[in-house]
Design an enzyme around this catalytic site. Structure first.
Site, short mmCIF file in Angstrom:
data_model
loop_
_atom_site.label_atom_id
_atom_site.label_comp_id
_atom_site.label_asym_id
_atom_site.label_seq_id
_atom_site.Cartn_x
_atom_site.Cartn_y
_atom_site.Cartn_z
N ALA A 1 0.99 -1.08 0.03
CA ALA A 1 0.14 -0.17 0.06
C ALA A 1 1.03 1.23 -0.02
CB ALA A 1 -0.72 -0.01 1.25
N GLY B 1 0.41 -5.17 0.80
CA GLY B 1 -0.56 -5.13 -0.23
C GLY B 1 -0.29 -5.71 -1.50
N GLU C 1 -0.45 -9.20 -1.01
CA GLU C 1 -2.09 -9.50 -1.01
C GLU C 1 -2.90 -9.41 -2.29
OE1 GLU C 1 -2.16 -6.41 1.87
OE2 GLU C 1 -3.31 -7.93 3.40
N GLU D 1 4.05 -5.73 7.38
CA GLU D 1 3.06 -4.44 7.75
C GLU D 1 3.42 -4.47 9.42
OE1 GLU D 1 1.93 -6.89 5.65
OE2 GLU D 1 0.54 -5.98 4.63
N1 3HC Z 1 4.64 3.55 -0.05
C1 3HC Z 1 4.96 4.58 -0.23
N2 3HC Z 1 6.21 4.96 -0.53
C2 3HC Z 1 7.17 4.04 -0.33
C3 3HC Z 1 6.63 2.76 -0.15
C4 3HC Z 1 5.37 2.45 0.05
N3 3HC Z 1 4.81 1.24 0.35
N4 3HC Z 1 7.97 1.78 -0.29
C5 3HC Z 1 8.90 2.35 -0.48
N5 3HC Z 1 8.49 3.93 -0.73
C6 3HC Z 1 9.15 4.93 -1.04
C7 3HC Z 1 10.54 5.44 -0.10
O1 3HC Z 1 9.81 6.34 0.90
C8 3HC Z 1 11.30 5.99 -0.83
O2 3HC Z 1 11.07 7.30 -1.15
P1 3HC Z 1 12.05 8.46 -1.32
O3 3HC Z 1 12.99 8.11 -2.51
O4 3HC Z 1 11.41 9.75 -1.65
O5 3HC Z 1 13.00 8.56 -0.16
C9 3HC Z 1 11.42 5.28 -2.15
O6 3HC Z 1 10.32 4.59 -2.16
C10 3HC Z 1 12.47 4.10 -2.44
O7 3HC Z 1 12.28 3.30 -1.26
P2 3HC Z 1 13.69 2.80 -0.55
O8 3HC Z 1 14.64 3.85 -0.46
O9 3HC Z 1 13.34 2.04 0.70
O10 3HC Z 1 14.23 1.68 -1.94
P3 3HC Z 1 14.76 0.52 -1.63
O11 3HC Z 1 15.15 0.05 -2.91
O12 3HC Z 1 15.86 0.33 -0.50
O13 3HC Z 1 13.88 -0.67 -0.90
C11 3HC Z 1 11.66 -1.50 -0.37
C12 3HC Z 1 12.42 -0.88 -1.46
C13 3HC Z 1 11.95 -2.91 -0.04
C14 3HC Z 1 10.29 -1.71 -1.38
C15 3HC Z 1 11.20 -0.77 0.67
O14 3HC Z 1 11.11 0.63 0.34
C16 3HC Z 1 10.04 -1.25 1.49
O15 3HC Z 1 10.30 -2.19 2.32
N6 3HC Z 1 9.06 -0.75 1.39
C17 3HC Z 1 8.02 -0.83 2.29
C18 3HC Z 1 7.38 -2.00 1.95
C19 3HC Z 1 6.22 -2.15 3.04
O16 3HC Z 1 6.16 -2.16 4.16
N7 3HC Z 1 4.97 -2.62 2.51
C20 3HC Z 1 3.70 -2.79 3.11
C21 3HC Z 1 3.04 -1.38 3.01
S1 3HC Z 1 1.57 -1.41 4.26
C22 3HC Z 1 0.52 -2.34 3.57
O17 3HC Z 1 0.69 -2.75 2.35
C23 3HC Z 1 -0.72 -2.60 3.98
C24 3HC Z 1 -1.70 -3.46 3.32
O18 3HC Z 1 -1.60 -4.65 3.96
C25 3HC Z 1 -3.13 -2.96 3.25
#
Ligand code: 3HC
Ligand code: NAI
Length: 705
Positions: free
Chosen positions: A63, A107, A110, A130
């Protein structure tokens, strides 16, 4: 469709592409686009099925985390609901395949589980991270994952948040095939096989065969709950377990409803707000005003370290782990052998625990060259000094390095307190000198404070920030002052912990209250672990700076004079048995009482609340001064320092965020009271006063910068 999601054709198969850089998050427009594409595939008689793939580096990484803040702040009225979109994919009468590369997280996984099949490249990872944001999967991940992977794997993935590799995902049933070569071609070939076989597209939500029965599942949930207790105050892992348990006990729809309730509870908690602040904070700290992507970086191919002690050895491991050859120099063979033996033991422990195979250890060891001379230092792109803490010695070492290092090499010091500019003055190239302050154990702790001197060049700073990421550290740029950010604040925190003991709290009460607050360890126990002699040596070096008439802690130096250096001597604030288990020591209690009596300190009952306020507000007040002086770029930088270097609980968001949570007015008022009671050490920070009076937060201060 939209620009974010497009539908093209590969013969009789529809190809849905997600194009929402950088990570194809499910931002507004993406789920709707996917639903529209699926509807079009279903309606188009010339199409027999669909493959969905992410453009760029990754499949869908989850998400859009930015949306969560909009929901909890009321800026966005409706919640996030991907459930219908995923159901519409699952109900598509034509077979669909999710083609995964990079990460299918949260997500993203999912959504993938709504597809009838999933294929991935070998380097892909899937996960439900999450909990690391203080929430749980909110789009039926806790309900579909156990149906694909089985209950044990699903509960583990949802509760610890760690990803699994494509290989493991295949073994447990999350994906159906690993594709060698081109992912899209492989996914199309897989789908054509399924179409040819005329297989009924399987709906994950109807697959109940892996859900087990109550007798088999009970011990799985019990073990997961016991494991999740280790996260102490953190709610999300327990909620995730409960949601997966619901999948095993309720119908799919009721399970989804339970997941939603738990998701919303977590999302609206202070914990998830704090952890989302930390997620973005860890990325924000990499952004340095005035140092853009255009700044040329120095290529780091070879490294060298001076000193193979506690820190030097760990730093060498960081380089070897990143595949960078590193020389490590000592003064005596004995010290060198000792340092290398510790490195070898650390790697061996990892091999024994199954973290990586023996070949990896051998490769890493082969990258480390131990020696007593400066041979080869002239080829190093970066040299990090980690000798004893003392200005004279550091200057001597840097003067030598100035003669040996090639032009353009970075000269870094791991000093924890000393003035980087003074160290740099021993060289003819201060613009190449910088602090690389690692935290002990240097191979484990994620923080790297990068200390900029007055003339450190932009290239050296940009390279250091990028290098931190390569070494798998969180680099935070800080200014040059006594103790920089982390230790300067720690000084105030540790001081208050000791004053509280002198005023009547027992060491175990101070440590206990802070442990309960969420700190990895209490400050006095940390002192015993790190060695009380370390601070003692520093205090002696800086004795001349002590101001007459200003209270300073009395006990720690006396403990050192008694030979009580902490765990390493079997006694410090506590006494330790052969397993390093601590127990309170009546001898210390007596010492404290005697010292307090002699110093005419009024001993009284001290509440837990006071312990938290005195220690936390000391951190916050000093943090505000650090911000005022520009030593830290933003309040969030301080939070990231504390979480990654000092065991501060991520779910409290760091000390400055915690201050915002309490309310800066309340913090400021208490700081003023402490100033009245305890004097100038509690001089309120001007910035704290200004923000408190304006009803503002540190987060708002950061945003306004
Ligand atoms: N939402 C919004 N922005 C995100 C994002 C996300 N899910 N994931 C990454 N970004 C953004 C970062 O803030 C960063 O922005 P910036 O360049 O402006 O600083 C950019 O994307 C690149 O991210 P990273 O610097 O972390 O890049 P990496 O290549 O090192 O890592 C990644 C990539 C492994 C995808 C890492 O970003 C990550 O782990 N992201 C989070 C993943 C996550 O937690 N997903 C679950 C979200 S909650 C959800 O899905 C709820 C659902 O169940 C309903
Ligand atoms: P240590 O005492 O474990 O190791 C220092 C090593 O440097 C010794 O093995 C010594 O033989 C070697 N050495 C001294 N002079 C040398 C020279 N001229 N050439 C080569 N080797 C030489 O000390 P530690 O704890 O590793 O500290 C090193 C530095 O790191 C200090 O500046 C300290 O303040 C800093 N630091 C220490 C932390 C800790 O928790 N121990 C945390 C962060 C920084």
């Amino acid at each position: 469709m939209s620009e974010l999601v497009s539908l093209s054709r590969a013969g009789e198969i529809g190809v849905i592409s997600i194009n929402n850089p950088p990570v194809n998050a499910l931002s507004p427009g993406v789920p709707e686009g996917i639903a529209a594409a699926i509807a079009e595939v279903a309606a188009d008689a010339s199409l027999k099925g669909a493959v969905m793939i992410g453009s760029g580096q990754t499949f869908i990484a989850g998400a859009d985390i930015k949306e969560f803040g909009k929901i909890t702040s009321g800026q966005r009225k409706e919640g996030i609901n991907f459930l219908d979109v995923i159901k519409s994919i699952e109900d598509c009468p034509k077979p669909t395949v999710a083609a995964i590369h990079g990460t299918a997280f949260g997500g993203g996984l999912e959504v993938a589980m709504g597809f009838h099949y999933r294929v991935a490249v070998a380097s892909a990872q899937v996960g439900q991270p999450e909990v690391k944001l203080g929430i749980i999967p909110g789009a039926a991940g806790t309900q579909r994952l156990p149906r694909l992977a089985g209950v044990a794997k699903a509960v583990q993935m949802c509760a610890d948040g760690n990803p699994v590799s494509a290989k493991e995902a295949l073994a447990v049933g999350i994906i159906d095939r690993i594709v060698d070569g081109d992912l899209l071609e492989g996914a199309l070939a897989f789908l054509r096989e399924k179409i040819a076989a005329g297989e009924q597209p399987p709906k994950t939500r109807e697959r109940n065969e892996k859900l087990g029965d109550e007798a088999a599942n009970a011990p799985i949930f019990e073990a997961a709950r016991a494991q999740a207790k280790k996260a102490r105050g953190l709610m999300a892992p327990q909620a995730a377990i409960e949601a997966v348990e619901a999948a095993t006990k309720l119908s799919f729809d009721k399970g989804v409803a339970r997941e939603r309730e738990l998701f919303n509870q977590c999302l609206h908690s202070d914990q998830s707000k704090a952890m989302i602040h930390v997620f973005f904070g860890e990325r924000e700290v990499a952004k340095i005003p005035g140092i853009g992507r255009d700044v040329q970086q120095i290529e780091i191919k070879k490294a060298a370290i001076i000193g193979a002690g506690t820190m030097g050895g760990g730093i060498a491991m960081n380089y070897a782990n990143a595949g960078i050859p590193v020389i490590i120099k000592e003064t005596t063979q004995e010290a060198l052998d000792r340092g290398l033996a510790i490195i070898r033991k650390n790697y061996q422990n990892s091999v024994n625990k199954g973290r990586f195979p023996q070949e990896v250890m051998d490769k890493r060891m082969a990258l480390i060259t131990p020696q007593l001379s400066y041979d080869g230092f002239e080829e190093a792109d970066i040299i990090t000094e980690a000798v004893f803490e003392g200005m004279a010695l550091k200057k001597e070492v840097f003067a030598e390095l100035d003669k040996i290092a090639k032009p353009g090499a970075i000269l870094a010091s791991n000093t924890s307190t000393l003035n980087i500019d003074e160290i740099a003055s021993a060289t003819s190239r201060p613009e190449f000198v910088i602090g690389h302050h690692y935290f002990s154990p240097a191979n484990v702790m994620r923080l790297l404070e990068i200390v900029r001197g007055q003339v450190t060049s932009k290239e050296v700073i940009a390279t250091s920030m990028a290098l931190a990421k390569r070494l798998k550290k969180v680099g935070v740029l800080v200014g040059n002052c006594y103790g920089f950010v982390g230790n300067r604040m720690l000084h105030q925190y540790g001081r208050e912990a000791q004053f509280l003991v002198e005023e009547g709290a027992k060491p175990q009460e101070v440590d206990g209250a802070l442990y309960k607050f969420g700190m990895a360890m209490g400050p006095l126990a940390v002192g015993d672990l790190a060695g009380l002699d370390v601070g003692w040596r520093i205090r002696k070096e800086f004795k001349h700076l002590e101001k007459a008439g200003v209270r300073h802690p009395l006990i720690a130096d006396l403990l050192c004079e008694m030979g009580r250096y902490g765990q390493k001597t079997g006694a410090g604030w506590y006494k330790y048995d052969e397993n390093r288990k601590a127990t309170p020591d009546p001898e210390v209690e007596k010492l404290i009482e005697d010292v307090a009596a002699e110093a005419q300190i009024n001993r009284r009952t001290i509440t837990e609340e006071e312990i938290i306020e005195r220690t936390q507000y000391a951190l916050i007040n000093e943090g505000a001064k650090i911000l005022e002086e520009g030593i830290a770029l933003r309040a969030v930088d301080i939070d990231i320092v504390y979480i990654n270097g000092y065991g501060y609980p991520a779910w409290r968001g760091g000390p400055m965020w915690y201050g915002d949570t309490v309310g800066l007015k309340k913090v400021y008022d208490r700081v003023c009271q402490f100033y009245e009671e305890h004097g100038e050490l509690w001089t309120p920070a001007t910035l704290l006063k200004e923000l408190a009076e304006a009803g503002k937060t540190f987060a708002e201060y950061d945003k306004a910068k």
